[in-house]
Motif scaffolding. Structure first.
Motif, PDB file in Angstrom:
ATOM      1  N   ILE A  61       5.584  13.165   0.578  1.00 15.92           N
ATOM      2  CA  ILE A  61       6.735  12.290   0.052  1.00 15.92           C
ATOM      3  C   ILE A  61       6.186  11.430  -0.853  1.00 15.92           C
ATOM      4  O   ILE A  61       7.060  11.072  -1.727  1.00 15.92           O
ATOM      5  CB  ILE A  61       7.410  11.629   1.420  1.00 15.92           C
ATOM      6  CG1 ILE A  61       7.350  12.460   2.517  1.00 15.92           C
ATOM      7  CG2 ILE A  61       8.283  10.686   0.993  1.00 15.92           C
ATOM      8  CD1 ILE A  61       8.638  13.224   2.406  1.00 15.92           C
ATOM      9  N   HIS A  62       5.119  10.917  -0.840  1.00 20.90           N
ATOM     10  CA  HIS A  62       4.435   9.945  -1.760  1.00 20.90           C
ATOM     11  C   HIS A  62       3.196  10.158  -2.442  1.00 20.90           C
ATOM     12  O   HIS A  62       2.339   9.644  -2.591  1.00 20.90           O
ATOM     13  CB  HIS A  62       4.037   8.716  -0.939  1.00 20.90           C
ATOM     14  CG  HIS A  62       5.374   7.929  -0.186  1.00 20.90           C
ATOM     15  ND1 HIS A  62       6.295   7.193  -0.575  1.00 20.90           N
ATOM     16  CD2 HIS A  62       5.955   7.999   1.185  1.00 20.90           C
ATOM     17  CE1 HIS A  62       7.029   6.796   0.106  1.00 20.90           C
ATOM     18  NE2 HIS A  62       7.027   7.516   1.217  1.00 20.90           N
ATOM     19  N   ARG A  63       3.123  11.468  -2.822  1.00 20.65           N
ATOM     20  CA  ARG A  63       1.728  11.907  -3.287  1.00 20.65           C
ATOM     21  C   ARG A  63       1.400  11.194  -4.577  1.00 20.65           C
ATOM     22  O   ARG A  63       0.337  10.804  -4.811  1.00 20.65           O
ATOM     23  CB  ARG A  63       1.870  13.693  -3.854  1.00 20.65           C
ATOM     24  CG  ARG A  63       0.606  14.030  -4.175  1.00 20.65           C
ATOM     25  CD  ARG A  63       0.622  15.657  -4.377  1.00 20.65           C
ATOM     26  NE  ARG A  63       0.630  16.343  -3.073  1.00 20.65           N
ATOM     27  CZ  ARG A  63       1.490  16.763  -2.520  1.00 20.65           C
ATOM     28  NH1 ARG A  63       2.735  17.159  -3.225  1.00 20.65           N
ATOM     29  NH2 ARG A  63       1.596  17.625  -1.579  1.00 20.65           N
TER      30      ARG A  63
ATOM     31  N   ALA B 111      13.411  15.246   6.397  1.00 22.79           N
ATOM     32  CA  ALA B 111      13.528  14.831   4.995  1.00 22.79           C
ATOM     33  C   ALA B 111      14.484  15.471   4.146  1.00 22.79           C
ATOM     34  O   ALA B 111      15.102  15.141   3.334  1.00 22.79           O
ATOM     35  CB  ALA B 111      11.909  14.993   4.186  1.00 22.79           C
ATOM     36  N   PRO B 112      14.551  16.933   4.071  1.00 17.66           N
ATOM     37  CA  PRO B 112      15.395  17.896   3.335  1.00 17.66           C
ATOM     38  C   PRO B 112      16.866  17.512   3.539  1.00 17.66           C
ATOM     39  O   PRO B 112      17.809  17.703   2.524  1.00 17.66           O
ATOM     40  CB  PRO B 112      14.923  19.134   3.572  1.00 17.66           C
ATOM     41  CG  PRO B 112      13.489  19.200   4.178  1.00 17.66           C
ATOM     42  CD  PRO B 112      13.429  17.788   4.938  1.00 17.66           C
ATOM     43  N   LEU B 113      17.125  16.955   4.796  1.00 15.93           N
ATOM     44  CA  LEU B 113      18.605  16.593   4.904  1.00 15.93           C
ATOM     45  C   LEU B 113      18.913  15.124   4.843  1.00 15.93           C
ATOM     46  O   LEU B 113      19.950  14.705   5.194  1.00 15.93           O
ATOM     47  CB  LEU B 113      18.949  17.217   6.153  1.00 15.93           C
ATOM     48  CG  LEU B 113      19.159  18.846   6.252  1.00 15.93           C
ATOM     49  CD1 LEU B 113      19.080  19.184   7.713  1.00 15.93           C
ATOM     50  CD2 LEU B 113      20.494  19.265   5.550  1.00 15.93           C
ATOM     51  N   ALA B 114      17.892  14.286   4.442  1.00 18.41           N
ATOM     52  CA  ALA B 114      18.143  12.842   4.586  1.00 18.41           C
ATOM     53  C   ALA B 114      19.336  12.352   3.718  1.00 18.41           C
ATOM     54  O   ALA B 114      20.162  11.580   4.432  1.00 18.41           O
ATOM     55  CB  ALA B 114      16.927  12.280   4.138  1.00 18.41           C
TER      56      ALA B 114
ATOM     57  N   GLU C 198      11.129   5.507   5.949  1.00 16.05           N
ATOM     58  CA  GLU C 198      10.973   6.641   5.117  1.00 16.05           C
ATOM     59  C   GLU C 198      12.319   7.466   4.528  1.00 16.05           C
ATOM     60  O   GLU C 198      12.512   8.153   3.646  1.00 16.05           O
ATOM     61  CB  GLU C 198       9.947   7.766   5.875  1.00 16.05           C
ATOM     62  CG  GLU C 198       8.657   7.210   5.881  1.00 16.05           C
ATOM     63  CD  GLU C 198       7.983   6.934   4.268  1.00 16.05           C
ATOM     64  OE1 GLU C 198       8.007   7.569   3.349  1.00 16.05           O
ATOM     65  OE2 GLU C 198       7.767   5.533   4.082  1.00 16.05           O
ATOM     66  N   LEU C 199      13.096   7.689   5.821  1.00 16.29           N
ATOM     67  CA  LEU C 199      14.540   8.277   5.449  1.00 16.29           C
ATOM     68  C   LEU C 199      15.317   7.309   4.225  1.00 16.29           C
ATOM     69  O   LEU C 199      15.890   7.919   3.373  1.00 16.29           O
ATOM     70  CB  LEU C 199      15.412   8.223   6.699  1.00 16.29           C
ATOM     71  CG  LEU C 199      14.708   9.346   7.778  1.00 16.29           C
ATOM     72  CD1 LEU C 199      15.766   9.609   8.699  1.00 16.29           C
ATOM     73  CD2 LEU C 199      14.431  10.503   6.803  1.00 16.29           C
ATOM     74  N   ALA C 200      14.988   5.995   4.352  1.00 17.32           N
ATOM     75  CA  ALA C 200      15.955   5.240   3.422  1.00 17.32           C
ATOM     76  C   ALA C 200      15.135   5.539   1.960  1.00 17.32           C
ATOM     77  O   ALA C 200      15.741   5.504   1.106  1.00 17.32           O
ATOM     78  CB  ALA C 200      15.620   3.793   3.528  1.00 17.32           C
ATOM     79  N   PHE C 201      14.022   5.596   2.005  1.00 12.79           N
ATOM     80  CA  PHE C 201      13.237   5.987   0.752  1.00 12.79           C
ATOM     81  C   PHE C 201      13.811   7.210   0.099  1.00 12.79           C
ATOM     82  O   PHE C 201      13.755   7.461  -1.133  1.00 12.79           O
ATOM     83  CB  PHE C 201      11.586   6.005   1.139  1.00 12.79           C
ATOM     84  CG  PHE C 201      10.725   6.557  -0.128  1.00 12.79           C
ATOM     85  CD1 PHE C 201      10.593   5.501  -1.243  1.00 12.79           C
ATOM     86  CD2 PHE C 201      10.476   7.839  -0.477  1.00 12.79           C
ATOM     87  CE1 PHE C 201       9.909   5.989  -2.257  1.00 12.79           C
ATOM     88  CE2 PHE C 201       9.916   8.378  -1.430  1.00 12.79           C
ATOM     89  CZ  PHE C 201       9.556   7.317  -2.514  1.00 12.79           C
TER      90      PHE C 201
ATOM     91  N   ALA D 142       0.769  -1.055  -0.139  1.00 19.27           N
ATOM     92  CA  ALA D 142       0.065  -0.009   0.085  1.00 19.27           C
ATOM     93  C   ALA D 142       0.889   1.188   0.051  1.00 19.27           C
ATOM     94  O   ALA D 142       2.082   1.163   0.630  1.00 19.27           O
ATOM     95  CB  ALA D 142      -0.773   0.001   1.337  1.00 19.27           C
ATOM     96  N   PRO D 143       0.337   2.569  -0.764  1.00 16.97           N
ATOM     97  CA  PRO D 143       1.209   3.466  -0.678  1.00 16.97           C
ATOM     98  C   PRO D 143       1.174   4.024   1.003  1.00 16.97           C
ATOM     99  O   PRO D 143       0.154   4.043   1.588  1.00 16.97           O
ATOM    100  CB  PRO D 143       0.394   4.654  -1.403  1.00 16.97           C
ATOM    101  CG  PRO D 143      -0.540   3.678  -2.273  1.00 16.97           C
ATOM    102  CD  PRO D 143      -0.724   2.573  -1.623  1.00 16.97           C
ATOM    103  N   TYR D 144       2.323   4.429   1.278  1.00 20.51           N
ATOM    104  CA  TYR D 144       2.259   5.027   2.488  1.00 20.51           C
ATOM    105  C   TYR D 144       2.079   6.608   2.682  1.00 20.51           C
ATOM    106  O   TYR D 144       2.810   7.474   2.158  1.00 20.51           O
ATOM    107  CB  TYR D 144       3.952   4.890   3.047  1.00 20.51           C
ATOM    108  CG  TYR D 144       4.350   5.568   4.323  1.00 20.51           C
ATOM    109  CD1 TYR D 144       4.063   4.402   5.554  1.00 20.51           C
ATOM    110  CD2 TYR D 144       4.902   6.680   4.770  1.00 20.51           C
ATOM    111  CE1 TYR D 144       4.335   4.806   6.809  1.00 20.51           C
ATOM    112  CE2 TYR D 144       5.104   6.962   6.031  1.00 20.51           C
ATOM    113  CZ  TYR D 144       4.837   6.130   7.219  1.00 20.51           C
ATOM    114  OH  TYR D 144       5.334   6.451   8.199  1.00 20.51           O
ATOM    115  N   GLY D 145       0.864   6.968   3.292  1.00 26.18           N
ATOM    116  CA  GLY D 145       0.477   8.253   2.913  1.00 26.18           C
ATOM    117  C   GLY D 145       0.871   9.321   3.693  1.00 26.18           C
ATOM    118  O   GLY D 145       0.073  10.138   4.302  1.00 26.18           O
TER     119      GLY D 145
END
Lengths: 328, 328, 328, 328
Positions: A127-129, A153-156, A207-210, A120-123
């Motif tokens: 990030i996953h629009r 996120a911006p610094l991941a 999410e950070l890995a993504f 399933a999409p992670y909502g």
């Protein structure tokens, strides 16, 4: 558009109804609760008195007739509803943890077998629009991972270590009394819990890995004497130093098209009751502090679920979600 | 033994008097306040009504007659008293920042010249007991550095990075109203401030270095809706992984002879009003979370000052400080 | 319809803007502040970031161009604006105390002369709706009198004594820091103030008398560690005993056509951020306890002001005011 | 002197131990709990870590060896212990409701039969000191009746109506979690409960009658977001008007020899953790507002119990009770 809320007796259920009062098209027509079937909704959620005549129905014996269903039930319960509703053509947003992680990760983290897994999409739409747009099913993220992911996120990709130190309001623990939520244990106190082992850590790592991060990710949550809201302090260690101007630009650019993410000093009251995430960042070279504020019941649960519903069903992404925060 | 408190109108002053009520030998005989000279002490500190007939005197015009003096005045003011009192043979515990750092560090961090510098023991007795014993002058540490140092000390030499994320009660800001302490800005909120630049960071760096640490040290404080207490979450990154058993043993050993440091789950209420520091640690390999709880006005200020006075004057170290925390 | 807010930097100003975001026709086009002229509105009210580009203008030098103006300035200041705006054909809702009482009562209670007095409807629409309809000017009631009057109104004629014991959140004191609002003086505390002499008592007496009451009216307010909300406990002594059924019927009947008054157990969270007043009553014979809950900044100030604007300007009375309370 | 605490796992038990640490002669040697037998006391009361090695014993199977026993068990349980302990020559202070009221009143108010009734002094020493002196058994009053009685006592004979409006901290509800004490139901809220029918009303009526009052007595309690403390606002209607000077003199005279009652503005923090009752009064003619502040766990429970023990056993009345309040 008819909306059902499966498991509507808790805080997330109450917030879904409250927010959808302002939606242009969605109408809540079904609220379920096994224990409270027959009880008027506004008896459990008195803030809704005057707005609704709905009564709780029993999700096991009464029909769920809807175009969209929100699952606001505990993990392992959602998986018993999701497939059935989907097979009847009902779109589903699941607020539980059941579809946030790969099957094997879920089973390990939650210590139970998954009896009806699918991807399933992670909502987190920011990030996953693309995956959420027109989806039939979306898994709504945890409250901590939402605030944490948006903070970092911006610094991941530039970090080697990310430590999330979160401070959450007590409504995050749900409406069920326990020693943890007993007022004298919370008032005038700050309570760290699951110092290194909170289940939401798995979502943060995912999410950070993504986002392309190779950072080590750590998480320690704390309970604070607050009703609503999560403030997440992300202590980020960078591979290379960045100046304040640079990190600030990264954040402003990353979120420049996002309605719900505002670059400003995070204050819980400024997002209280709203779907906004306020975030700000400060650099001291190779260490950066990024802090986000969300309402755990809105952007951390019901508001983001409606944001996902809007994407799934073709409404404006902020339909029903244009309320400002309640400050003070 | 006669005790004077210079600057007795604030919270630290009130706590000094409250705690010294239980001391075997010390008697507060002089309390000063430039603004309140002539006012009964219990009018400003109503909790003391019935315990004292003292009135504030003017420290600039009235004689300070005492064996020991506590300086509970702002930084830059303490340096105008310390030398004079010492030259008259009065022992001094300074609760301000004036003598906690080397002259040049102080001047840089506080942005003002030091007009009467001399070296002084840094009064965390658990770290510097020998220097405090029989000393004529002790510089009492800041509230944040006390909790932070005690949280990280046992691992100081093994860490490469130490990030202190502190949550402080509002009494730490003093009794002077400001936007920062305005109830609607604090209640139901968590407020990060000085994300990377709090002055107390210099003391933390100094103390960890004193303990042989080469770690990078970072510090981000947060204001929480709590009257008293500091909970400090130390996120410690180790050079080599340690198991839970090992880190726990390090902490238990480090503090095994310390009356005021208890190895147990930190709860602000358990130390409220008391001079204890409760600390506990949890390892996940190369990252360890160590958390300490203190009362910022007691172990973080007045209680520790009395602990130092006891060392300086030959009393039992816990004289006057044997009260248990006020839980809930 | 263009709306101006004179004195928009405080809590009432922020709430007016927040609530009017949801109004069908009103648009805030002018926000004034003498001290903050030129500053963006969302810098002072960060919850509004993303919703507005307005900047504060100077009400003394910049033109106020509007169809309706709200005066959210202190008493004695409103009287310097009201007449001028009205003479320019601008409808006015005054949130200050300047026009709530007869001239001589005002001057006695507030201890200052009234320099521009005229009679005005007292804007509790549930009591004075007819006078507010199409009015050019309405005086918006105090927060305490609103909650108190609505709690006692149905029994006004049957009581010989009415004692209002109110518990108010701290936002009622405004956004200006003081010893009274200093967190350590409020947190974990309950603070009675003006035990017998609060200025709002005069409004309560006036309203109960208007309702035909001959009761003696008393009022004691208390500050509680709450951001928003007033809970008013009305201890009512009746001339003749009434059974529970009877008093409950009186209340249900009195408010049966009122959108904003709900007969249910008063809980501050159920009305938080909303314009509702929840009220309930319990009889023990000749003594009745009636308790009301309002949000002091909404039904107690800005929301009721918009309710009045709607009546004055021909909108639905609840336009912009259909948000449910934020529970928890 | 050996002291046993029967039912030591709750807040009252913890406070008894904490306070008795400072007693000149009493030593707690036995703490019981049916559920926790074998568990170290400081595991349940972490504030006591370092002060005691006691473990809970089972009161049904383990011997209770003591000179004095405190019963800190629920009502109906105390009556199963009191007689047995007394018959063994152990003096008893009962903190439950079992012996506060005449048998028939108790049975009516609590709806249960009393299985071992005998008359006992009602232990508010300021009212019944003579009866408590050297007594073998004292019934310790309820928290609300203590604060209420001390607030109204000096005017008892002059009033025709006394309405107690109390605001209590949540620790009064005990350490057992429930919906009532669930943080999100309490935080940022004020909760009236048992508006006209709280059980403690019977004690208030009894005490005012004992003092010669013919007044009608009413009582409405409220839960406030506070850990400890009860503020009781007594709205007193007099038969004849009294000036401020007169009522103030009545209060000062009534309490002039009382160590634990101080005539000053009531602030919960000023009595927090202490056995003091601060009280003040303001007249507006025939209506007087008298307000008292106590710590519900100390003067409202454990502290007063020790005060009674001191009277029963011949110690100074304030032995162990000379701590000042914890402000802020």
């Amino acid at each position: 558009m008819k909306v059902a809320i499966v498991g509507a007796s808790g805080y997330a259920g109450g917030e879904l109804v409250r927010l959808l009062l302002h939606h242009s098209a969605a109408e809540v027509t079904c609220v379920t609760s096994r224990k409270l079937a027959g009880t008027p909704l506004d008896q459990i959620h008195p803030q809704l008195k005057g707005f609704t005549d709905l009564k709780f129905t029993n999700p096991e014996t009464d029909a769920i007739d809807a175009d969209v269903a929100f699952l606001a039930v505990p993990h392992t319960v959602a998986m018993t509803y999701a497939g059935k509703l989907l097979s009847r053509g009902i779109k589903v947003v699941d607020l539980s943890a059941d579809y946030r992680l790969p099957k094997e990760v879920f089973e390990k983290v939650y210590g139970v077998p998954h009896t009806d897994f699918f991807k399933a999409p992670y909502g987190i739409p920011e990030i996953h629009r693309k995956d959420c747009l027109n989806a039939k099913f979306v898994s709504n993220p945890g409250c901590f991972p939402t605030g944490a992911t948006l903070a970092a996120a911006p610094l991941a990709q530039l970090a080697h270590t990310v430590i999330f130190d979160s401070k959450t309001g007590v409504s995050g623990a749900g409406d069920n009394p326990s020693a943890t939520t007993h007022y004298p244990n919370v008032g005038d106190n700050v309570g760290p819990y699951k110092w290194t082992s909170h289940r939401h850590l798995a979502e943060m790592k995912q999410e950070l890995a993504f986002l392309g991060s190779k950072a080590n990710v750590y998480f320690t949550p704390h309970l604070v004497p607050v009703n609503r809201g999560i403030l997440t302090t992300a202590h980020i260690l960078l591979n290379e130093p960045l100046e304040q101007k640079e990190v600030e630009k990264l954040y402003r650019d990353f979120y420049k098209n996002e309605y719900f993410v505002r670059y400003q000093k995070p204050i819980l009251a400024a997002v209280r009751g709203s779907n906004f995430c306020d975030v700000m960042v400060e650099s001291e070279g190779t260490r950066v502090v990024a802090i986000s504020a969300i309402d755990n019941l809105v952007k951390g649960a019901s508001g983001q679920a409606i944001q996902n519903m809007n994407l799934m069903c073709g409404y404006k992404e902020n339909d029903g979600l244009t309320g400002a925060g309640l400050l003070p």
